[in-house]
Motif scaffolding. Structure first.
Motif, PDB file in Angstrom:
ATOM      1  N   ALA A 179       0.804  -1.183   0.058  1.00  0.00           N
ATOM      2  CA  ALA A 179       0.070  -0.004   0.068  1.00  0.00           C
ATOM      3  C   ALA A 179       0.915   1.224  -0.039  1.00  0.00           C
ATOM      4  CB  ALA A 179      -0.935   0.110   1.026  1.00  0.00           C
ATOM      5  N   LEU A 180       2.060   1.372   0.824  1.00  0.00           N
ATOM      6  CA  LEU A 180       2.773   2.640   0.692  1.00  0.00           C
ATOM      7  C   LEU A 180       3.576   2.751  -0.691  1.00  0.00           C
ATOM      8  CD1 LEU A 180       4.575   2.077   4.139  1.00  0.00           C
ATOM      9  CD2 LEU A 180       2.941   3.851   3.431  1.00  0.00           C
ATOM     10  N   VAL A 181       3.970   1.679  -1.290  1.00  0.00           N
ATOM     11  CA  VAL A 181       4.513   1.675  -2.692  1.00  0.00           C
ATOM     12  C   VAL A 181       3.317   2.174  -3.603  1.00  0.00           C
ATOM     13  CG1 VAL A 181       5.445   0.370  -4.495  1.00  0.00           C
ATOM     14  CG2 VAL A 181       6.395   0.018  -2.203  1.00  0.00           C
ATOM     15  N   ALA A 182       2.175   1.752  -3.508  1.00  0.00           N
ATOM     16  CA  ALA A 182       1.255   2.225  -4.411  1.00  0.00           C
ATOM     17  C   ALA A 182       0.884   3.677  -4.130  1.00  0.00           C
ATOM     18  CB  ALA A 182      -0.093   1.396  -4.303  1.00  0.00           C
ATOM     19  N   GLY A 183       0.851   4.078  -2.797  1.00  0.00           N
ATOM     20  CA  GLY A 183       0.660   5.516  -2.460  1.00  0.00           C
ATOM     21  C   GLY A 183       1.843   6.431  -3.195  1.00  0.00           C
ATOM     22  N   VAL A 184       3.005   6.082  -2.999  1.00  0.00           N
ATOM     23  CA  VAL A 184       3.956   6.779  -3.550  1.00  0.00           C
ATOM     24  C   VAL A 184       4.108   6.898  -5.142  1.00  0.00           C
ATOM     25  CG1 VAL A 184       6.657   6.724  -3.934  1.00  0.00           C
ATOM     26  CG2 VAL A 184       5.461   6.536  -1.661  1.00  0.00           C
ATOM     27  N   ILE A 185       3.828   5.639  -5.697  1.00  0.00           N
ATOM     28  CA  ILE A 185       3.665   5.616  -7.001  1.00  0.00           C
ATOM     29  C   ILE A 185       2.433   6.681  -7.787  1.00  0.00           C
ATOM     30  CG2 ILE A 185       3.170   4.539  -9.341  1.00  0.00           C
ATOM     31  CD1 ILE A 185       4.928   2.088  -7.885  1.00  0.00           C
ATOM     32  N   SER A 186       1.265   6.373  -7.028  1.00  0.00           N
ATOM     33  CA  SER A 186       0.102   7.348  -7.197  1.00  0.00           C
ATOM     34  C   SER A 186       0.576   8.812  -6.948  1.00  0.00           C
ATOM     35  CB  SER A 186      -1.109   7.005  -6.269  1.00  0.00           C
ATOM     36  OG  SER A 186      -1.389   5.838  -6.536  1.00  0.00           O
ATOM     37  N   ARG A 187       1.269   9.304  -6.045  1.00  0.00           N
ATOM     38  CA  ARG A 187       1.614  10.475  -5.820  1.00  0.00           C
ATOM     39  C   ARG A 187       2.630  11.068  -6.833  1.00  0.00           C
ATOM     40  NH1 ARG A 187       4.994  13.558  -1.332  1.00  0.00           N
ATOM     41  NH2 ARG A 187       4.021  15.634  -1.529  1.00  0.00           N
ATOM     42  N   LEU A 188       3.454  10.255  -7.159  1.00  0.00           N
ATOM     43  CA  LEU A 188       4.215  10.747  -8.500  1.00  0.00           C
ATOM     44  C   LEU A 188       3.649  10.759  -9.757  1.00  0.00           C
ATOM     45  CD1 LEU A 188       7.374   8.382  -7.707  1.00  0.00           C
ATOM     46  CD2 LEU A 188       7.384  10.884  -7.627  1.00  0.00           C
ATOM     47  N   ILE A 189       2.705  10.093  -9.838  1.00  0.00           N
ATOM     48  CA  ILE A 189       1.765  10.072 -11.126  1.00  0.00           C
ATOM     49  C   ILE A 189       0.903  11.420 -11.165  1.00  0.00           C
ATOM     50  CG2 ILE A 189       0.248   9.013 -12.944  1.00  0.00           C
ATOM     51  CD1 ILE A 189       1.321   6.339 -12.244  1.00  0.00           C
ATOM     52  N   PHE A 218       0.334  13.665  -8.499  1.00  0.00           N
ATOM     53  CA  PHE A 218       0.771  15.101  -8.137  1.00  0.00           C
ATOM     54  C   PHE A 218       2.541  15.296  -8.217  1.00  0.00           C
ATOM     55  CE2 PHE A 218      -2.863  13.831  -5.772  1.00  0.00           C
ATOM     56  CZ  PHE A 218      -3.647  14.888  -6.388  1.00  0.00           C
ATOM     57  N   PRO A 219       3.248  15.267  -9.270  1.00  0.00           N
ATOM     58  CA  PRO A 219       4.452  15.180  -9.469  1.00  0.00           C
ATOM     59  C   PRO A 219       5.362  16.567  -8.956  1.00  0.00           C
ATOM     60  CG  PRO A 219       3.630  15.766 -11.665  1.00  0.00           C
ATOM     61  CD  PRO A 219       2.459  15.248 -10.799  1.00  0.00           C
ATOM     62  N   THR A 220       6.329  16.499  -8.698  1.00  0.00           N
ATOM     63  CA  THR A 220       7.361  17.655  -8.474  1.00  0.00           C
ATOM     64  C   THR A 220       8.544  17.809  -9.263  1.00  0.00           C
ATOM     65  OG1 THR A 220       8.542  16.580  -6.858  1.00  0.00           O
ATOM     66  CG2 THR A 220       6.383  17.649  -5.921  1.00  0.00           C
ATOM     67  N   GLY A 221       8.989  18.955  -9.578  1.00  0.00           N
ATOM     68  CA  GLY A 221      10.292  18.954 -10.077  1.00  0.00           C
ATOM     69  C   GLY A 221      10.190  19.048 -11.650  1.00  0.00           C
ATOM     70  N   ALA A 222      11.210  18.173 -12.208  1.00  0.00           N
ATOM     71  CA  ALA A 222      11.007  18.206 -13.822  1.00  0.00           C
ATOM     72  C   ALA A 222       9.769  17.196 -14.171  1.00  0.00           C
ATOM     73  CB  ALA A 222      12.322  17.484 -14.203  1.00  0.00           C
ATOM     74  N   LEU A 223       9.452  16.332 -13.538  1.00  0.00           N
ATOM     75  CA  LEU A 223       8.337  15.428 -13.656  1.00  0.00           C
ATOM     76  C   LEU A 223       7.057  16.192 -14.004  1.00  0.00           C
ATOM     77  CD1 LEU A 223       7.788  12.537 -14.371  1.00  0.00           C
ATOM     78  CD2 LEU A 223       7.373  12.109 -11.994  1.00  0.00           C
ATOM     79  N   ALA A 224       6.825  17.351 -13.206  1.00  0.00           N
ATOM     80  CA  ALA A 224       5.802  17.732 -13.126  1.00  0.00           C
ATOM     81  C   ALA A 224       5.459  18.783 -14.499  1.00  0.00           C
ATOM     82  CB  ALA A 224       5.748  19.197 -12.330  1.00  0.00           C
ATOM     83  N   SER A 225       6.542  18.852 -15.309  1.00  0.00           N
ATOM     84  CA  SER A 225       6.415  19.311 -16.689  1.00  0.00           C
ATOM     85  C   SER A 225       5.840  18.457 -17.626  1.00  0.00           C
ATOM     86  CB  SER A 225       7.752  20.163 -17.098  1.00  0.00           C
ATOM     87  OG  SER A 225       8.550  19.033 -17.058  1.00  0.00           O
ATOM     88  N   SER A 226       5.849  17.018 -17.241  1.00  0.00           N
ATOM     89  CA  SER A 226       5.304  16.024 -18.448  1.00  0.00           C
ATOM     90  C   SER A 226       3.800  16.014 -18.112  1.00  0.00           C
ATOM     91  CB  SER A 226       6.058  14.804 -18.185  1.00  0.00           C
ATOM     92  OG  SER A 226       5.453  14.168 -16.878  1.00  0.00           O
ATOM     93  N   ALA A 267      -1.140  12.236 -19.355  1.00  0.00           N
ATOM     94  CA  ALA A 267      -1.404  11.055 -20.090  1.00  0.00           C
ATOM     95  C   ALA A 267      -0.013  10.382 -20.336  1.00  0.00           C
ATOM     96  CB  ALA A 267      -1.787  11.579 -21.489  1.00  0.00           C
ATOM     97  N   LEU A 268       0.992  11.096 -20.172  1.00  0.00           N
ATOM     98  CA  LEU A 268       2.526  10.241 -20.453  1.00  0.00           C
ATOM     99  C   LEU A 268       2.809   9.628 -19.360  1.00  0.00           C
ATOM    100  CD1 LEU A 268       5.114   9.853 -22.178  1.00  0.00           C
ATOM    101  CD2 LEU A 268       5.767  12.071 -21.324  1.00  0.00           C
ATOM    102  N   ARG A 269       2.601  10.220 -18.198  1.00  0.00           N
ATOM    103  CA  ARG A 269       2.809   9.543 -16.906  1.00  0.00           C
ATOM    104  C   ARG A 269       1.973   8.223 -16.602  1.00  0.00           C
ATOM    105  NH1 ARG A 269       2.923  15.077 -15.060  1.00  0.00           N
ATOM    106  NH2 ARG A 269       0.797  14.591 -14.015  1.00  0.00           N
ATOM    107  N   ILE A 270       0.781   8.305 -17.084  1.00  0.00           N
ATOM    108  CA  ILE A 270      -0.089   7.547 -16.838  1.00  0.00           C
ATOM    109  C   ILE A 270       0.376   6.140 -17.771  1.00  0.00           C
ATOM    110  CG2 ILE A 270      -2.375   6.439 -17.103  1.00  0.00           C
ATOM    111  CD1 ILE A 270      -3.473   9.059 -16.026  1.00  0.00           C
TER     112      ILE A 270
END
Length: 101
Positions: A40-50, A52-60, A63-66
């Motif tokens: 559940a913790l890993v799933a939560g971290v992955i969901s947050r990255l997809i 609500f990303p921060t940094g350079a990932l936020a500019s993608s 749809a690309l992240r999913i």
């Protein structure tokens, strides 16, 4: 001094884990619960990255992240549930998609 104190504080728990862990069965209730919480913790971290990303990932784009996550999951399943393969394929899909946009 900080390194030694930090090592002592964490090393005790590691040794206790080894001692107690040898006495637990793999199908025990406590290990099933620990595995569920870790998943559940890993799933939560992955969901947050997809979502609500921060940094350079936020500019993608979202749809690309999913799409990268889905492609990585399919590769994970196809290659006999090897986590490294799923992560590397998802990262490659994300980078390729980022370069094409």
């Amino acid at each position: 001094m900080i390194v030694v104190a930090g090592w002592l504080a964490t090393d005790i728990w590691r040794w206790l884990g080894v001692i107690v862990g040898n006495r637990l069965r793999e199908d025990s209730e406590i290990l099933i619960w620990v595995r569920a919480v870790a998943t559940a913790l890993v799933a939560g971290v992955i969901s947050r990255l997809i979502l609500f990303p921060t940094g350079a990932l936020a500019s993608s784009p979202l749809a690309l992240r999913i799409a990268a996550a889905v492609i990585g999951f399919v590769a994970f399943l196809y290659f006999k549930q090897r986590v490294v393969v799923g992560v590397l394929v998802a990262e490659a899909a994300l980078v390729v998609g980022w370069l094409l946009i």
